[in-house]
Design a protein around this motif. Structure first.
Motif, mmCIF file in Angstrom:
data_model
loop_
_atom_site.group_PDB
_atom_site.id
_atom_site.type_symbol
_atom_site.label_atom_id
_atom_site.label_comp_id
_atom_site.label_asym_id
_atom_site.label_seq_id
_atom_site.Cartn_x
_atom_site.Cartn_y
_atom_site.Cartn_z
ATOM 1 N N THR A 199 5.202 5.925 -1.393
ATOM 2 C CA THR A 199 4.134 5.160 -2.021
ATOM 3 C C THR A 199 3.208 4.640 -0.928
ATOM 4 N N THR A 200 2.283 3.773 -1.288
ATOM 5 C CA THR A 200 1.327 3.262 -0.312
ATOM 6 C C THR A 200 1.791 1.944 0.306
ATOM 7 N N VAL A 201 1.236 1.644 1.458
ATOM 8 C CA VAL A 201 1.506 0.363 2.120
ATOM 9 C C VAL A 201 1.015 -0.776 1.235
ATOM 10 N N ARG A 202 -0.097 -0.565 0.581
ATOM 11 C CA ARG A 202 -0.663 -1.589 -0.302
ATOM 12 C C ARG A 202 0.318 -1.973 -1.410
ATOM 13 N N PHE A 203 0.990 -0.978 -1.999
ATOM 14 C CA PHE A 203 1.968 -1.244 -3.051
ATOM 15 C C PHE A 203 3.131 -2.070 -2.509
ATOM 16 N N VAL A 204 3.636 -1.728 -1.334
ATOM 17 C CA VAL A 204 4.752 -2.473 -0.731
ATOM 18 C C VAL A 204 4.323 -3.902 -0.434
ATOM 19 N N ARG A 205 3.133 -4.070 0.109
ATOM 20 C CA ARG A 205 2.647 -5.423 0.395
ATOM 21 C C ARG A 205 2.484 -6.245 -0.879
ATOM 22 N N ARG A 206 2.086 -5.593 -1.975
ATOM 23 C CA ARG A 206 1.972 -6.294 -3.249
ATOM 24 C C ARG A 206 3.354 -6.720 -3.751
ATOM 25 N N LEU A 207 4.353 -5.859 -3.602
ATOM 26 C CA LEU A 207 5.720 -6.220 -3.977
ATOM 27 C C LEU A 207 6.184 -7.445 -3.201
ATOM 28 N N ILE A 208 5.854 -7.482 -1.926
ATOM 29 C CA ILE A 208 6.232 -8.612 -1.071
ATOM 30 C C ILE A 208 5.488 -9.871 -1.519
#
Length: 62
Positions: free
Chosen positions: A16-25
């Motif tokens: 997935t994208t870094v943006r998605f991971v940062r949103r999860l965080i």
């Protein structure tokens, strides 16, 4: 195997994208660790997040 991921490595691992991971965080939907200014995600926590989203198939009786 690495036990902890950077945000980029977690995104690559989950495909997935870094943006998605940062949103999860940011939404606190996945466990993470702060090491100073750095964020790390434990492999087990990433796997747990992935498994929590698993949907079992529905088999219809013939």
């Amino acid at each position: 195997m690495k036990e902890h991921f950077t945000v980029q490595e977690a995104a690559d691992y989950m495909n997935t994208t870094v943006r998605f991971v940062r949103r999860l965080i940011a939404e606190r939907r996945i466990a993470f660790h702060h090491l100073g200014r750095h964020v790390r995600l434990k492999r087990a926590d990433v796997d747990e997040f992935i498994n929590a989203g698993r949907v079992e198939p529905v088999w219809r009786a013939a």
